[in-house]
Design an enzyme around this catalytic site. Sequence first.
Site, mmCIF file in Angstrom:
data_model
loop_
_atom_site.group_PDB
_atom_site.id
_atom_site.type_symbol
_atom_site.label_atom_id
_atom_site.label_comp_id
_atom_site.label_asym_id
_atom_site.label_seq_id
_atom_site.Cartn_x
_atom_site.Cartn_y
_atom_site.Cartn_z
ATOM 1 N N ARG A 104 -5.054 -62.191 -18.238
ATOM 2 C CA ARG A 104 -4.652 -62.339 -16.826
ATOM 3 C C ARG A 104 -5.862 -62.274 -15.910
ATOM 4 O O ARG A 104 -5.759 -61.869 -14.751
ATOM 5 C CB ARG A 104 -3.621 -61.278 -16.446
ATOM 6 C CG ARG A 104 -4.105 -59.861 -16.554
ATOM 7 C CD ARG A 104 -3.051 -58.882 -16.140
ATOM 8 N NE ARG A 104 -3.461 -57.532 -16.470
ATOM 9 C CZ ARG A 104 -2.623 -56.524 -16.629
ATOM 10 N NH1 ARG A 104 -1.340 -56.718 -16.494
ATOM 11 N NH2 ARG A 104 -3.060 -55.314 -16.929
ATOM 12 N N ASP A 135 2.523 -63.704 -18.543
ATOM 13 C CA ASP A 135 2.396 -64.812 -17.590
ATOM 14 C C ASP A 135 1.029 -64.852 -16.904
ATOM 15 O O ASP A 135 0.753 -65.762 -16.126
ATOM 16 C CB ASP A 135 3.499 -64.739 -16.522
ATOM 17 C CG ASP A 135 3.536 -63.394 -15.790
ATOM 18 O OD1 ASP A 135 2.515 -62.675 -15.812
ATOM 19 O OD2 ASP A 135 4.576 -63.062 -15.193
ATOM 20 N N GLY A 136 0.189 -63.857 -17.178
ATOM 21 C CA GLY A 136 -1.151 -63.843 -16.598
ATOM 22 C C GLY A 136 -1.199 -63.447 -15.136
ATOM 23 O O GLY A 136 -2.258 -63.518 -14.505
ATOM 24 N N ARG A 200 -17.741 -57.425 -23.063
ATOM 25 C CA ARG A 200 -17.130 -56.202 -23.575
ATOM 26 C C ARG A 200 -17.553 -55.925 -25.009
ATOM 27 O O ARG A 200 -18.024 -56.822 -25.707
ATOM 28 C CB ARG A 200 -15.599 -56.346 -23.513
ATOM 29 C CG ARG A 200 -15.089 -56.666 -22.110
ATOM 30 C CD ARG A 200 -13.864 -57.564 -22.145
ATOM 31 N NE ARG A 200 -13.472 -58.003 -20.797
ATOM 32 C CZ ARG A 200 -12.673 -57.303 -20.001
ATOM 33 N NH1 ARG A 200 -12.162 -56.164 -20.411
ATOM 34 N NH2 ARG A 200 -12.390 -57.749 -18.789
ATOM 35 N N ASP A 270 -11.830 -53.331 -25.961
ATOM 36 C CA ASP A 270 -11.878 -54.518 -25.103
ATOM 37 C C ASP A 270 -11.966 -54.142 -23.633
ATOM 38 O O ASP A 270 -12.142 -55.014 -22.777
ATOM 39 C CB ASP A 270 -10.657 -55.421 -25.351
ATOM 40 C CG ASP A 270 -9.340 -54.696 -25.122
ATOM 41 O OD1 ASP A 270 -9.067 -53.740 -25.881
ATOM 42 O OD2 ASP A 270 -8.581 -55.064 -24.215
ATOM 43 N N ASN A 271 -11.842 -52.840 -23.320
ATOM 44 C CA ASN A 271 -11.976 -52.362 -21.947
ATOM 45 C C ASN A 271 -13.285 -51.610 -21.725
ATOM 46 O O ASN A 271 -13.415 -50.853 -20.765
ATOM 47 C CB ASN A 271 -10.805 -51.440 -21.577
ATOM 48 C CG ASN A 271 -9.477 -52.174 -21.528
ATOM 49 O OD1 ASN A 271 -9.438 -53.387 -21.367
ATOM 50 N ND2 ASN A 271 -8.383 -51.449 -21.689
ATOM 51 N N ASP A 280 -11.417 -52.624 -15.779
ATOM 52 C CA ASP A 280 -9.991 -52.681 -16.124
ATOM 53 C C ASP A 280 -9.235 -51.421 -15.696
ATOM 54 O O ASP A 280 -8.862 -50.593 -16.513
ATOM 55 C CB ASP A 280 -9.811 -52.945 -17.623
ATOM 56 C CG ASP A 280 -10.347 -54.299 -18.031
ATOM 57 O OD1 ASP A 280 -10.442 -55.182 -17.173
ATOM 58 O OD2 ASP A 280 -10.698 -54.475 -19.210
#
Length: 522
Positions: A104, A135-136, A200, A270-271, A280
């Site tokens: 997103r 849905d991003g 990341r 990934d954060n 994030d």
Amino acid sequence: MKNLKINNRFTAELPADPNEQNEVRAVSNALFSYVNPTKPSNPKLIHASEEVAELVGISAEEIQSEAFLNAFSGKEILPDTRPYAMCYAGHQFGNWAGQLGDGRAINLTEVEHDNTFFTLQLKGAGKTPYSRTADGLAVLRSSIREYLCAEAMHSLGVPTTRSLSLMLSGDQVLRDILYNGNPAYEKGAIVCRVAPSFIRFGSFEMLTARNELKNLKQFVEYTIKHYFPEITGEPKGQYLQFFKTVADKTREMILHWQRVGFVHGVMNTDNMSVHGITIDYGPYGWLENYDPNWTPNTTDSQYRRYRFGNQPQIAQWNLYQLANALYPLIDEAKPLENILESFMTDFESDYKTMFLSKLGIFTSTETDNSLIDDLEAVLQLTETDMTIFFRNLSYVKKSDTVEKAIEKIQFSFYAIEELSGEILETWKKWFAQYLERLETEELSDEDRSQKMNLINPKYVLRNYMAQLAIDAADKEDYSLINELYTLLQKPYDEQPEYEKWFAKRPDWARSKVGCSMLSCSS
């Protein structure tokens, strides 16, 4: 935006996904996919940071322009740019999750201003090939939290992404806020985030997991060349120095988190940024009462992996995963292991120095370990507000009696009636130890107080404060966003006009959705 200098190094130098269809899929042998934002139906600017705008080359006048509104809502593409979503993987809650990517978030472009590079990224701008079943998009509540928090963290001195703008999309977004089968429509919103890059740990993990070692080598060397140019020498040495630099920057970031009582809530690999900046902002929070076991994330409520007191250990664990990802380039475990071992040793040493500075002690002795340990224990005997306790501790003088010192910090207790019996005696014992230790410090009470107030913030973005701004914004009242933004620009200043925000969490917020714990839903 005549001074916006476009310089797309990431897309010019790294492998792109050849498939330009915006459909969810596995993407291989690529670091990113070209994708355009979903056009919002009726974008509206709620707030923009003039400071961040100036940082990237946008004037205050341009913020009010239609071109700014269109570009940073995703309605129109900036000239000479091709937006893209990054491909990366990661470990989520300790488990390998495989391909994740910008589900997103869409990077608009890289810009150069005053010899510094920035990536401009829209969060909540629509579906990408990495959106999986989502849905991003993003909703107003989470966007307000992210927008305010990033700027609050910057003013606190915590390494972080920055916030350029907060906009309504004009569209409704369906979300199940508590994941309990009760979805509802909410206002859609878009935040423009700014960072050196959004690279990341999981970016490198993905390449190694897929055995894309040529791309791994290229990506590591790209990252060093553009973001760590001080690293030189033969390749293997560069890779090791890169890892150590990331570890050092990560350690510094976590120290700041612990200093101000910030809990990230979702420390997945990934954060985690290779720049050692906070990225994030999802279900984050600040400690209200001092509780090392607290996490703001409902998803983590059972095991509390990402609880406040565990953040240093998780940072080391995440660095271990990054070390595994870099290993194929280095082919030697011992030097990586040495860096990982020194991470915690160095952290513990730095933590002691940091914690003592919060106490107004700027020299260190062996006995100080018990002073710290004993305080961390006594703070948990009855609910004690972390921010208020450390801020008011600066009022304590060397000449105070134990009783007088306790009186000066008692506003931090949530239930003052519990300060009796054994709990009171334990507090008295600690303050006797503390006052005796202060006598050995050369600083005057006034000088010590001033230094403490540069370390211990008076104002932080407590969850209930953000929720009040969210509730008002839902009614198209953005005054609280403006007020909190202004307040949090100077978190160490007294700001008597905003004294009402120097307060413990109200009782109504103890269990209210958005004020105690939060889901990842946004």
